[in-house]
Enzyme design. Structure first.
Site, PDB file in Angstrom:
ATOM      1  N   CYS A  35       0.884  -1.242   0.034  1.00  0.00           N
ATOM      2  CA  CYS A  35       0.206   0.101  -0.118  1.00  0.00           C
ATOM      3  C   CYS A  35       0.963   1.218   0.020  1.00  0.00           C
ATOM      4  O   CYS A  35       0.250   2.198   0.002  1.00  0.00           O
ATOM      5  CB  CYS A  35      -1.075  -0.168   1.166  1.00  0.00           C
ATOM      6  SG  CYS A  35      -2.120  -1.262   1.024  1.00  0.00           S
ATOM      7  N   ASP A  37       3.182   2.527   2.184  1.00  0.00           N
ATOM      8  CA  ASP A  37       3.403   3.025   3.463  1.00  0.00           C
ATOM      9  C   ASP A  37       3.995   1.846   4.227  1.00  0.00           C
ATOM     10  O   ASP A  37       3.142   1.000   4.821  1.00  0.00           O
ATOM     11  CB  ASP A  37       2.294   3.982   4.210  1.00  0.00           C
ATOM     12  CG  ASP A  37       2.301   5.204   3.875  1.00  0.00           C
ATOM     13  OD1 ASP A  37       3.295   5.935   3.311  1.00  0.00           O
ATOM     14  OD2 ASP A  37       1.340   5.881   3.950  1.00  0.00           O
ATOM     15  N   CYS A  61       6.723   8.296   1.649  1.00  0.00           N
ATOM     16  CA  CYS A  61       6.865   9.683   1.210  1.00  0.00           C
ATOM     17  C   CYS A  61       7.893  10.271   1.926  1.00  0.00           C
ATOM     18  O   CYS A  61       8.418   9.940   3.048  1.00  0.00           O
ATOM     19  CB  CYS A  61       5.677  10.388   0.777  1.00  0.00           C
ATOM     20  SG  CYS A  61       4.736  10.464   2.404  1.00  0.00           S
ATOM     21  N   CYS A 105       1.111  10.113   8.385  1.00  0.00           N
ATOM     22  CA  CYS A 105       2.714   9.578   8.493  1.00  0.00           C
ATOM     23  C   CYS A 105       3.013   9.575  10.114  1.00  0.00           C
ATOM     24  O   CYS A 105       3.698   8.830  10.533  1.00  0.00           O
ATOM     25  CB  CYS A 105       3.325  10.512   7.810  1.00  0.00           C
ATOM     26  SG  CYS A 105       3.148  10.367   6.106  1.00  0.00           S
TER      27      CYS A 105
END
Ligand code: FES
Length: 282
Positions: A35, A37, A61, A105
């Protein structure tokens, strides 16, 4: 381009404590490479019972890298009890803030830390697991997790909850339940936003193409980009919308889910109930 603080850019370009500790005292993993992450956190305690070293490996990211990097800095020198109280807000604050769409995140960092501490205590579970009732089945987010991000970050809208933990960002079927959780946690001061889009009654072909493109640009693309993916409109034939998935989405094992439960669901919500999305592999 996201509006990142200098501190986010510094930790993204010069991440601290990258790697994995051999024979760690605690290991925590969260997310999935499929996915886009994923984070693995390891730590080792010193003879004084405080965290002497912490390292991370992440796949994600800029904000995922920066959040993981500062997390290792934050917890070094802490006791296990102190580390167990670190919130995602502290991680984001330490970075001088994150764009709201990237707050998940910081939540991922806190979840990896919790899994590592649990692994330290029990010697068992390494992977962050779902606890309690699952509210968002699209992203596997529980009631407990939603309550926690609402409480710790003072969230008042469903959109904010989606930005913090992804719940509600797929088919949208869980939005009603998320609203109820916000109301319960925030009480009367909650102002739950759930504007229903007004779908046009009848569209010409040109209007349909424009509205599909606009929906992709404003509703779908930001969601996919948050996970390192992207989408391109290839063609429209009647009610058939042909798209190509890019970046992480192109290799994602759950691409079929993304197409139907995210792309098609959003286009039906904003453009027409009759649209059918097909992926063009190039
Ligand atoms: S169930 Fe939450 S977005 Fe689909």
């Amino acid at each position: 381009m996201w509006d990142y603080t200098d501190k986010v850019m510094d930790h993204f370009l010069n991440p601290r404590n990258v790697g994995e500790i051999e024979h760690p005292d605690g290991v925590g993993e969260v997310g999935s490479l499929a996915c886009g992450d994923a984070l693995k956190l390891t730590f080792r305690l010193g003879s004084d019972g405080r965290i002497a070293d912490a390292k991370f490996k992440t796949f994600g990211c800029a904000s995922a890298i920066a959040s993981s990097s500062v997390l290792t800095e934050i917890i070094k020198g802490m006791t296990i009890e102190e580390a167990s109280m670190v919130t995602n807000k502290e991680i984001a604050d330490y970075l001088g803030g994150l764009p709201e769409q990237k707050m998940h995140c910081s939540v991922m960092g806190r979840e990896a830390l919790e899994a590592a501490i649990e692994n330290y205590h029990s010697g068992g579970r390494v992977k962050h697991e779902l606890k309690g009732k699952v509210v968002c089945t699209c992203f596997g987010v529980t009631e407990e997790e939603i309550e926690r991000v609402v409480q710790e970050n003072n969230l008042t809208t469903v959109e904010q909850v989606t930005n913090y933990c992804k719940a509600g960002g797929g088919c949208g079927g869980c939005k009603g339940e998320i609203e109820k959780i916000i109301e319960r946690v925030q009480g009367a001061k909650a102002k739950v936003v759930h504007a229903k889009p007004q779908k046009p009654a009848k569209l010409t072909n040109i209007q349909k193409i424009q509205l599909v493109q606009e929906t992709i640009n404003t509703q779908i693309r930001p969601m996919l980009r948050a996970d390192g993916g992207d989408i391109e409109l290839i063609d429209i034939d009647g009610n058939k919308v042909m798209v190509a998935l890019r970046g992480m989405c192109a290799q994602c094992k759950v691409a079929e889910f993304t197409l139907k439960d995210v792309v098609q669901a959003k286009l039906r919500e904003f453009v027409s109930d009759e649209l059918v999305v097909e992926e063009i592999k190039e």
